[in-house]
Design a protein around this motif. Structure first.
Motif, PDB file in Angstrom:
ATOM      1  N   ARG A  65      33.435 -55.261 -52.602  1.00  0.00           N
ATOM      2  CA  ARG A  65      34.325 -54.280 -52.007  1.00  0.00           C
ATOM      3  C   ARG A  65      33.511 -53.172 -51.372  1.00  0.00           C
ATOM      4  O   ARG A  65      32.478 -52.769 -51.913  1.00  0.00           O
ATOM      5  CB  ARG A  65      35.263 -53.707 -53.073  1.00  0.00           C
ATOM      6  CG  ARG A  65      36.329 -54.686 -53.535  1.00  0.00           C
ATOM      7  CD  ARG A  65      36.822 -54.356 -54.911  1.00  0.00           C
ATOM      8  NE  ARG A  65      35.759 -54.519 -55.913  1.00  0.00           N
ATOM      9  CZ  ARG A  65      35.883 -54.195 -57.186  1.00  0.00           C
ATOM     10  NH1 ARG A  65      37.000 -53.654 -57.609  1.00  0.00           N
ATOM     11  NH2 ARG A  65      34.898 -54.391 -58.028  1.00  0.00           N
ATOM     12  N   PHE A  66      33.981 -52.692 -50.245  1.00  0.00           N
ATOM     13  CA  PHE A  66      33.236 -51.694 -49.478  1.00  0.00           C
ATOM     14  C   PHE A  66      34.159 -50.518 -49.146  1.00  0.00           C
ATOM     15  O   PHE A  66      35.326 -50.705 -48.791  1.00  0.00           O
ATOM     16  CB  PHE A  66      32.678 -52.318 -48.196  1.00  0.00           C
ATOM     17  CG  PHE A  66      31.737 -53.454 -48.465  1.00  0.00           C
ATOM     18  CD1 PHE A  66      30.380 -53.226 -48.589  1.00  0.00           C
ATOM     19  CD2 PHE A  66      32.217 -54.746 -48.624  1.00  0.00           C
ATOM     20  CE1 PHE A  66      29.515 -54.277 -48.866  1.00  0.00           C
ATOM     21  CE2 PHE A  66      31.361 -55.791 -48.879  1.00  0.00           C
ATOM     22  CZ  PHE A  66      29.996 -55.566 -49.014  1.00  0.00           C
ATOM     23  N   LEU A  67      33.616 -49.318 -49.268  1.00  0.00           N
ATOM     24  CA  LEU A  67      34.384 -48.088 -49.023  1.00  0.00           C
ATOM     25  C   LEU A  67      33.776 -47.323 -47.857  1.00  0.00           C
ATOM     26  O   LEU A  67      32.549 -47.206 -47.758  1.00  0.00           O
ATOM     27  CB  LEU A  67      34.372 -47.183 -50.261  1.00  0.00           C
ATOM     28  CG  LEU A  67      34.737 -47.784 -51.617  1.00  0.00           C
ATOM     29  CD1 LEU A  67      34.625 -46.710 -52.697  1.00  0.00           C
ATOM     30  CD2 LEU A  67      36.141 -48.373 -51.592  1.00  0.00           C
ATOM     31  N   GLN A  68      34.646 -46.803 -46.989  1.00  0.00           N
ATOM     32  CA  GLN A  68      34.214 -45.834 -45.995  1.00  0.00           C
ATOM     33  C   GLN A  68      34.554 -44.450 -46.548  1.00  0.00           C
ATOM     34  O   GLN A  68      35.685 -44.193 -46.961  1.00  0.00           O
ATOM     35  CB  GLN A  68      34.935 -46.055 -44.660  1.00  0.00           C
ATOM     36  CG  GLN A  68      34.482 -47.287 -43.901  1.00  0.00           C
ATOM     37  CD  GLN A  68      33.092 -47.129 -43.320  1.00  0.00           C
ATOM     38  OE1 GLN A  68      32.635 -46.010 -43.065  1.00  0.00           O
ATOM     39  NE2 GLN A  68      32.398 -48.249 -43.132  1.00  0.00           N
ATOM     40  N   VAL A  69      33.565 -43.558 -46.569  1.00  0.00           N
ATOM     41  CA  VAL A  69      33.722 -42.247 -47.199  1.00  0.00           C
ATOM     42  C   VAL A  69      33.387 -41.152 -46.189  1.00  0.00           C
ATOM     43  O   VAL A  69      32.350 -41.221 -45.512  1.00  0.00           O
ATOM     44  CB  VAL A  69      32.804 -42.111 -48.439  1.00  0.00           C
ATOM     45  CG1 VAL A  69      32.913 -40.718 -49.040  1.00  0.00           C
ATOM     46  CG2 VAL A  69      33.143 -43.179 -49.469  1.00  0.00           C
ATOM     47  N   GLN A  70      34.253 -40.163 -46.090  1.00  0.00           N
ATOM     48  CA  GLN A  70      33.981 -38.990 -45.253  1.00  0.00           C
ATOM     49  C   GLN A  70      33.491 -37.858 -46.143  1.00  0.00           C
ATOM     50  O   GLN A  70      34.166 -37.472 -47.101  1.00  0.00           O
ATOM     51  CB  GLN A  70      35.254 -38.546 -44.513  1.00  0.00           C
ATOM     52  CG  GLN A  70      35.689 -39.507 -43.421  1.00  0.00           C
ATOM     53  CD  GLN A  70      36.933 -39.035 -42.701  1.00  0.00           C
ATOM     54  OE1 GLN A  70      37.820 -38.459 -43.306  1.00  0.00           O
ATOM     55  NE2 GLN A  70      37.006 -39.280 -41.407  1.00  0.00           N
ATOM     56  N   LEU A  71      32.310 -37.333 -45.849  1.00  0.00           N
ATOM     57  CA  LEU A  71      31.738 -36.249 -46.641  1.00  0.00           C
ATOM     58  C   LEU A  71      32.474 -34.943 -46.357  1.00  0.00           C
ATOM     59  O   LEU A  71      32.764 -34.623 -45.198  1.00  0.00           O
ATOM     60  CB  LEU A  71      30.254 -36.091 -46.320  1.00  0.00           C
ATOM     61  CG  LEU A  71      29.380 -37.314 -46.645  1.00  0.00           C
ATOM     62  CD1 LEU A  71      27.955 -37.089 -46.163  1.00  0.00           C
ATOM     63  CD2 LEU A  71      29.396 -37.606 -48.133  1.00  0.00           C
ATOM     64  N   VAL A  72      32.741 -34.191 -47.428  1.00  0.00           N
ATOM     65  CA  VAL A  72      33.535 -32.966 -47.248  1.00  0.00           C
ATOM     66  C   VAL A  72      32.866 -31.708 -47.789  1.00  0.00           C
ATOM     67  O   VAL A  72      33.214 -30.605 -47.388  1.00  0.00           O
ATOM     68  CB  VAL A  72      34.928 -33.111 -47.906  1.00  0.00           C
ATOM     69  CG1 VAL A  72      35.748 -34.159 -47.190  1.00  0.00           C
ATOM     70  CG2 VAL A  72      34.823 -33.436 -49.384  1.00  0.00           C
ATOM     71  N   GLY A  73      31.910 -31.851 -48.732  1.00  0.00           N
ATOM     72  CA  GLY A  73      31.306 -30.646 -49.290  1.00  0.00           C
ATOM     73  C   GLY A  73      30.197 -30.969 -50.268  1.00  0.00           C
ATOM     74  O   GLY A  73      29.884 -32.136 -50.527  1.00  0.00           O
TER      75      GLY A  73
END
Length: 593
Positions: free
Chosen positions: A83-91
């Motif tokens: 399984r693969f996740l796309q993650v947006q960095l926020v802090g």
């Protein structure tokens, strides 16, 4: 460490927009239990963290896939079910310091990725600090309160968005009540176009309403500038200056200058007065003078002065009764017809406006009519923003629809000017900020003036607050179900978005393009939010979050009727039915029960 129970996987791809994570094959369950709490892996909108030495980066899961974004990965085993996740960095969070939005360091390939637990979230959201208010509970935990900065929510402006039935009114009422409970010196003005909120704040707000015996809503006509007043009275468009417009302008200026030394709030230097100055004058006398000048007859053919009038009966301006004159002779003999007919196109229009009872809250404000009245607008200003309840509700439900635009514009400009010119006074301006709340904003703050009853008076005034208000202590909050119809200038200046369920793709796209932090993954959740649930992004909140807004009681009267119960009743038909309804239609007054 990989042996930690929170270990999720590793970084396999990094770019400026997102980070790709491969979930470890060694995790035995897609729903691990950590410290007695169940966590589901790969949920859209959940958080993950990247521990890098003393620094911890936080990101938001934006998408989940069973294949990586780059298929040329030689270690990829499609049959294993990776399984693969796309993650947006926020802090990020450095050591024991507080969480900060924004990224200074990016993760690298093979860096560890861990589940964010409830304890981690508590470190992010922290405990309630001075200047913060609780807006609700985190959607993933009923035990985790979410706080927002009151300063940024108010002075950096905000918007509450959501489709009908999504919980906008409850969210608005909750925020206002929380602000009032946490600020003894708070000042809020709610522009309520449908009269929904007085029930939610009974005993906690001062409500102004048209024809109300205790607190009548009054917006004196003379607070309009010349363009507004001339457009409303005679339909003069901006930029037009016909001879009758010049005469109207000159007459208004003359009457205002005549009252300069008689003002209750203090005399004004005549040299500073213009037709736009908010100075009272007798508009009925203005009409009377124009009518008299136009309809008078004279004893002399050329010398048309008052001494030569063929007057039969003096009129009475206060009741709009014109003066009567001897009929003019059809021959070239006395009485001679007036030659001053410039105002002929306007006199009838002005008369019809002044006679229309729907506009009495503007043209018959007994306490603020002219210099003979008991009060000046400093009294009106104190009534609106300086009383023990701290919340003022301006109920515009009794105002004719075609006047909503100009009424909101006048209210806004009047209050903005009071904050601007009083910005250094100890009791107002920067020393005591004011929050303006605009309900049903799409109806009078549109992108363009396509509606024949909306001419941009409200939009221009509110845009001024959004662009410059914070410097003078005035902030704004707009509430709407159609963000795609709201002025782009207003949306561009919104610092915090509180977005409830939005099902219209155009509205969702507007929020997506306007919201700060480029939180596309959260915005994509808008159509699937539950009632009373909101996505909050922007300057007032530490980290973009999905939040459950607390229910308030009593609630605003915006909820749907109980249709099943109503239709199960038996209704008797009576001859008197609908008489009160028709009377209300004719008088344009609500039926109070």
């Amino acid at each position: 460490m990989k042996t930690d129970i929170t270990y999720l996987g590793r970084v396999i791809n990094v770019n400026s927009a997102s980070v790709e994570v491969e979930i470890s094959k060694d995790i035995p369950s897609a729903a691990p239990i950590i410290n007695g709490r169940l966590y589901k892996l790969g949920q859209i909108g959940t958080f993950v963290k990247f521990p890098i030495g003393n620094l911890t980066l936080y990101g938001l899961v934006s998408s989940v896939s069973n294949t990586p974004s780059t298929i040329d990965n030689i270690d990829y085993e499609p049959d294993y079910g990776s399984r693969f996740l796309q993650v947006q960095l926020v802090g990020e969070k450095l050591g024991n310091e507080s969480f900060e939005k924004g990224i200074g360091t990016f993760p690298t390939i093979n860096d560890e990725v861990h589940i964010v637990t409830e304890d981690d979230l508590k470190e992010i959201y922290g405990v309630k600090k001075n200047g913060h208010i609780e807006i609700g509970k985190h959607a993933s935990s009923e035990n985790l309160p979410v706080y927002v900065s009151l300063h940024n929510l108010v002075l950096r402006h905000s918007a509450i968005l959501g489709s009908t039935g999504s919980g906008k009114s409850n969210t608005t009422a909750h925020i206002i009540k929380t602000v009032l409970d946490n600020g003894e010196g708070a000042r809020l003005i709610l522009v309520d176009t449908h009269g929904e909120y007085s029930s939610a704040f009974e005993g906690k707000a001062k409500v102004f309403k048209i024809n109300d015996k205790t607190n009548p809503l009054i917006i004196p006509f003379w607070t309009m500038n010349f363009d507004e007043l001339s457009f409303f009275l005679v339909g003069r468009p901006d930029g037009q200056e016909k001879p009758e417009d010049k005469q109207l302008r000159d007459k208004i200026l003359e009457l205002k200058k005549a009252n300069a030394t008689l003002l209750k709030a203090g005399a004004v230097d005549v040299g500073y007065i213009t037709t736009d100055s908010p100075i009272p004058f007798d508009i009925k006398k203005m009409w009377y003078d124009f009518d008299r000048e136009m309809n008078a007859t004279y004893n002399h053919a050329s010398d048309h002065i008052a001494a030569n009038e063929c007057l039969e009966e003096e009129g009475d301006p206060s009741i709009l009764k014109p003066a009567k004159f001897q009929p003019h002779s059809p021959n070239n003999t006395a009485p001679y017809k007036s030659k001053k007919l410039t105002m002929y196109p306007y006199v009838g229009k002005i008369y019809s406006r002044l006679k229309d009872s729907r506009y009495s809250f503007m043209f018959n404000p007994s306490d603020y009519y002219d210099t003979t009245s008991e009060n000046d607008i400093d009294h009106l200003l104190r009534n609106w923003i300086e009383h023990e309840q701290r919340l003022t509700i301006l109920d515009l439900s009794g105002i004719p629809f075609e006047l909503i635009d100009i009424s909101v514009g006048l209210i806004t400009r009047f209050l903005y000017d009071s904050m601007y010119w009083g910005r250094f006074e100890e009791y107002t301006g920067r020393n005591r900020p004011l929050l303006m709340v605009y309900e049903e904003a799409h109806s009078y703050l549109p992108r363009g003036e396509k509606n024949s009853n909306v001419y941009g008076y409200a939009r221009k005034a509110v845009e001024r607050i959004f662009k410059e208000g914070r410097k003078f202590g005035i902030g704004a909050m707009v509430i709407t179900q159609r963000p795609s119809e709201i002025s782009e200038t207003i949306l561009a200046q919104v610092g915090t978005f509180i977005a409830l369920r939005l099902t219209n793709s155009g509205d969702k796209g507007t929020v997506q393009s306007s919201a700060p932090n480029n939180m596309n993954s959260l915005i994509e959740l808008l159509p699937s939010l539950r009632v009373g649930e909101a996505i909050i992004v922007g300057e007032a909140i530490n980290i973009p979050s999905r939040v459950r807004i607390n229910l308030v009681e009593p609630r605003p009267s915006s909820n749907d009727p109980d249709l099943a119960k109503a239709w199960s009743n038996v209704f008797a038909s009576k001859e008197d039915n609908y008489k009160s309804v028709v009377k209300a239609i004719r008088e344009q007054k609500n039926i109070n029960k």
